[in-house]
Motif scaffolding. Sequence first.
Motif, mmCIF file in Angstrom:
data_model
loop_
_atom_site.group_PDB
_atom_site.id
_atom_site.type_symbol
_atom_site.label_atom_id
_atom_site.label_comp_id
_atom_site.label_asym_id
_atom_site.label_seq_id
_atom_site.Cartn_x
_atom_site.Cartn_y
_atom_site.Cartn_z
ATOM 1 N N HIS A 86 66.262 110.339 47.730
ATOM 2 C CA HIS A 86 65.615 109.775 46.513
ATOM 3 C C HIS A 86 65.317 110.955 45.591
ATOM 4 O O HIS A 86 65.180 111.775 46.299
ATOM 5 C CB HIS A 86 64.896 109.096 46.478
ATOM 6 N N ASP A 125 58.441 114.970 48.242
ATOM 7 C CA ASP A 125 59.503 113.427 48.630
ATOM 8 C C ASP A 125 59.943 113.734 46.640
ATOM 9 O O ASP A 125 59.207 113.385 46.072
ATOM 10 C CB ASP A 125 57.362 113.046 48.642
ATOM 11 N N ASP A 126 61.017 113.605 46.892
ATOM 12 C CA ASP A 126 62.090 113.607 48.392
ATOM 13 C C ASP A 126 63.012 114.629 48.263
ATOM 14 O O ASP A 126 63.785 114.642 49.106
ATOM 15 C CB ASP A 126 62.589 112.394 48.775
ATOM 16 N N GLU A 158 63.503 105.591 43.680
ATOM 17 C CA GLU A 158 63.014 104.657 44.983
ATOM 18 C C GLU A 158 61.414 104.625 44.578
ATOM 19 O O GLU A 158 60.760 103.601 44.965
ATOM 20 C CB GLU A 158 62.898 106.038 45.727
ATOM 21 N N GLU A 159 60.624 105.665 43.459
ATOM 22 C CA GLU A 159 59.983 105.519 43.076
ATOM 23 C C GLU A 159 59.203 104.674 42.510
ATOM 24 O O GLU A 159 57.586 104.148 41.956
ATOM 25 C CB GLU A 159 58.959 107.121 42.606
ATOM 26 N N ASP A 185 62.217 110.856 54.482
ATOM 27 C CA ASP A 185 61.188 110.774 53.272
ATOM 28 C C ASP A 185 60.234 110.568 53.536
ATOM 29 O O ASP A 185 59.517 109.461 53.088
ATOM 30 C CB ASP A 185 61.988 109.373 52.339
#
Length: 462
Positions: A86, A125-126, A158-159, A185
């Motif tokens: 991501h 990340d990431d 993603e987050e 990740d």
Amino acid sequence: MKNIESYINQHKDRFIKELIELLKIPSVSADSAYQKDVLKTADAIKSKLEEAGCEHVEICKTDGFPIVYGEKIIDKKLPTVLVYGHYDVQPPDPMNLWTSPPFEPIIKETELHPEGAIFARGACDDKGQMYMHVKAMEFMTSTDQLPCNVKFMIEGEEEVGSKNLGTFVKNNREKLKNDVILISDTGMISKDTPSITTGLRGLSYVEVEVTGPNRDLHSGLYGGAVANPINVLSKMIASLHDENNHITIPGFYDKVENLSDDERAQMAKAPFSLDNYKKALDIEDVYGEKGYTTNERNSIRPTLDVNGIWGGYTGEGAKTVIASKAYAKISMRLVPHQDWEEITELFKNHFEKIAPNGVKVVVKPHHGGQGYVTPIDSIGYQAASKAYEETFGKEPIPQRSGGSIPIVALFEQELNSKTILMGFGLDSDAIHSPNEHFGIWNYLKGIETIPLFYKYFTELSK
Ligand code: BES
Ligand code: MN
Ligand code: MN
């Protein structure tokens, strides 16, 4: 593989510079103020995939932030590796705790990273870990050593729960068809103890609102005579754990898989120093569910934590007031077999039930996802294990992580493939915290190890 070390040596300054450029774009998916930057990052990833030798690179629109897709199909008969990562990052706050600005990456030495680490939001990340794959791809294509087919799918949400990626995967099963999914990740135990992540926890995230009187009240005139939502919320939250730190929601543990004594003994073999753990966090003692070790508490056991709590007066000085409302954000980390929607429902019913007369409670579910475990006898795991053995000189240890990547369970469900989690971060890299960083040694080690995964995966698939 031929010349991997010399290739990295020759190009490492550029690899670092390119990552730094990527980290300068603040791709915070949670905050709409950064929307343009998130989109700009997707464009940057597209160019980088093209430069690395990917074909048909496209920016796939979704209802949210786009997914960057690219591929290199060399022979339909060969296996296909799907790389996921991501490009979005967590919000940088609290800003005042950063020792250098989060989107002005700089290299600093730390005790664990004497070779230097890049400090920036997203360093580990990431963006940093995702970019290792792009550079590994560059190495394989430019030295004519790509042994199989590759597909890249890099998302920007993603987050914030990967909601649109789920739809994308369901609608593009044929395009995304693969033999194994490869993700960096997660983390590893330490620089001299390589590990492969074999499990992720699931997640149920809810927000609760407790309402008492219809307006804020004078705490002298009304105090003691009406329910104070903040007092009540605190009491309700406190009741969610018993004296052994077990969660009290009825049915919460029903589907939790209990590991055998043998499996727990295997886990306990991983090197771990409780003293160092406490020292690193500046705590006198650890805390958690009775009957389990620290490493079990944060991986194979489900948990419930308040992530934020607010209400009433929090400004300067004192204001005597009984607030009308109190709020909290609560996350539950789940283990495989616990269904996140079912747990959300159990939480909601229980939380509404324990509310005393005199307040109203609303539970609002946010995102969630299922947990994941992967076996260590698969070709994918074996290939990863051989790759680490070659670059670290040691067999990696399988390790279940406490974090969540909800899309991994969905990959298995929709694409029917296993995911191999080759993480190169360290717990001390401060992901999601101020001063996030990623060791240059780790970054380059990742670039060195990844091509070997492709090599061994292709060989073992024959
Ligand atoms: N990369 C992390 C997850 C992670 C980190 C797993 C380290 C294992 C070890 C990922 O970006 C993340 O932060 N996931 C969120 C869940 C998501 C739904 C917001 C998490 O775990 O809180
Ligand atoms: Mn991540
Ligand atoms: Mn994250």
